[in-house]
Write a protein that holds these residues in place. Structure first.
Motif, PDB file in Angstrom:
ATOM      1  N   GLY A  96      92.198  48.157 121.893  1.00  0.00           N
ATOM      2  CA  GLY A  96      93.366  48.344 121.331  1.00  0.00           C
ATOM      3  C   GLY A  96      93.150  48.122 119.878  1.00  0.00           C
ATOM      4  N   PRO A  97      94.181  48.256 119.033  1.00  0.00           N
ATOM      5  CA  PRO A  97      94.170  48.059 117.463  1.00  0.00           C
ATOM      6  C   PRO A  97      93.749  46.490 117.099  1.00  0.00           C
ATOM      7  N   THR A 134      91.010  54.218 123.206  1.00  0.00           N
ATOM      8  CA  THR A 134      91.242  53.125 124.099  1.00  0.00           C
ATOM      9  C   THR A 134      90.784  53.826 125.440  1.00  0.00           C
ATOM     10  N   PHE A 183      93.066  54.327 113.986  1.00  0.00           N
ATOM     11  CA  PHE A 183      94.360  54.397 114.762  1.00  0.00           C
ATOM     12  C   PHE A 183      95.185  55.118 113.629  1.00  0.00           C
ATOM     13  N   SER A 239      95.009  62.460 115.535  1.00  0.00           N
ATOM     14  CA  SER A 239      96.368  62.020 114.742  1.00  0.00           C
ATOM     15  C   SER A 239      96.909  60.460 115.005  1.00  0.00           C
ATOM     16  N   SER A 240      97.633  59.815 114.189  1.00  0.00           N
ATOM     17  CA  SER A 240      98.085  58.684 114.278  1.00  0.00           C
ATOM     18  C   SER A 240      98.419  58.098 115.546  1.00  0.00           C
ATOM     19  N   GLY A 241      97.831  56.885 115.998  1.00  0.00           N
ATOM     20  CA  GLY A 241      97.942  56.700 117.474  1.00  0.00           C
ATOM     21  C   GLY A 241      96.952  56.942 118.414  1.00  0.00           C
ATOM     22  N   THR A 242      96.260  57.745 117.982  1.00  0.00           N
ATOM     23  CA  THR A 242      94.984  58.178 118.861  1.00  0.00           C
ATOM     24  C   THR A 242      93.474  57.815 118.108  1.00  0.00           C
ATOM     25  N   ALA A 243      92.803  56.642 118.872  1.00  0.00           N
ATOM     26  CA  ALA A 243      91.769  56.388 117.868  1.00  0.00           C
ATOM     27  C   ALA A 243      90.489  56.966 118.020  1.00  0.00           C
TER      28      ALA A 243
END
Length: 227
Positions: free
Chosen positions: A34-35, A24, A43, A67-71
DNA sequence: CGTCGGATAATCT
DNA sequence: GATTATCCGACGA
């Protein structure tokens, strides 16, 4: 290394070129805004393949890194086919002749000659086989690499860290730090100056750099109406 | 060698 | 409806 095992056989590629994308905060990333449905895998947790379809005909594969949340992800851009070159070559020949008149390729059956590693400059015999160039180009570029490995949308989200997975990433020979070069990423519009393309110096399988070219398509109204 | 344009469809606005 | 993290063939030097 990245390898994929199918009924046709195993194709293994030693990576020579990659590009990093920071999610992002990176205007060049598919995750910048964003997702979405397409970039959902990025993500998610690391160690999975993000496969996308582009230009109406090509697949490209990324390895999710954060890790999850960071793309964050790394686009697998090019490499050297070190195993299954015959299978990879047959796939490339098949796919590239899809639109042309010649449907059958004569090279399909006699592709056992992949021994050349010495300094022999033989090759360009006539017009029939130019094995050297073909072999070099097998996975030279992200879409070609996916073609050689038969990677398509079905592999989006595949676990590449599971040794039992047909598509997997593997640690190969370590590349000395000093032979790694970096520069701007290929073909991206946003954040083009960020030097997050990395390649191994001197490798013929590294794809040529190309800047982004804004492509104004033919006028929607005029094209379909000859007159 | 080099540059140029066409192909072709999912995705997002 | 516009855009695209590309590739290939054609053409000119």
């Amino acid at each position: 290394m990245i390898e994929y095992e199918t009924a046709e056989g195993l194709v293994a590629v030693r990576l020579t070129e990659v590009e990093a994308y920071a999610g992002t905060v990176d205007a060049a990333s598919h995750a910048y805004r964003g997702p979405t449905r397409r970039n959902a895998v990025m993500f998610g947790p690391p160690g999975y393949a993000y496969v996308y379809f582009t230009y109406g005909m090509h697949f490209c594969v990324n390895l999710v890194c954060a890790s999850s949340g960071t793309a964050a992800a790394v686009l697998v851009r090019a490499g050297q086919v070190i195993e299954g070159a015959d299978v990879a070559g047959a796939r490339r020949a098949r796919d590239s002749t899809a639109g042309t008149s010649t449907a059958r390729t004569s090279t399909a059956r006699t592709s056992t000659a992949r021994d050349s590693t010495a300094g022999s400059s033989a090759a360009r015999t006539s017009a029939a086989r130019n094995g050297t160039a073909v072999e070099r180009d097998l996975a030279r570029g992200p879409a070609r690499l996916c073609q050689a490995l038969a990677i398509d949308a079905a592999l989006n989200g595949a676990d590449v860290c599971d040794p039992a997975s047909p598509l997997r990433a593997r640690t190969g020979e370590r590349v000395p730090r000093r032979v790694i070069r970096s520069g701007p990423r290929t073909g991206v519009r946003g954040a083009a100056e960020v030097p997050w393309r990395f390649w191994v110096a001197g490798e013929p399988t590294v794809s040529p750099y190309r800047a982004h070219v804004p492509r104004a398509r033919a006028r929607p109204g005029t094209a379909s109406t000859p007159r």
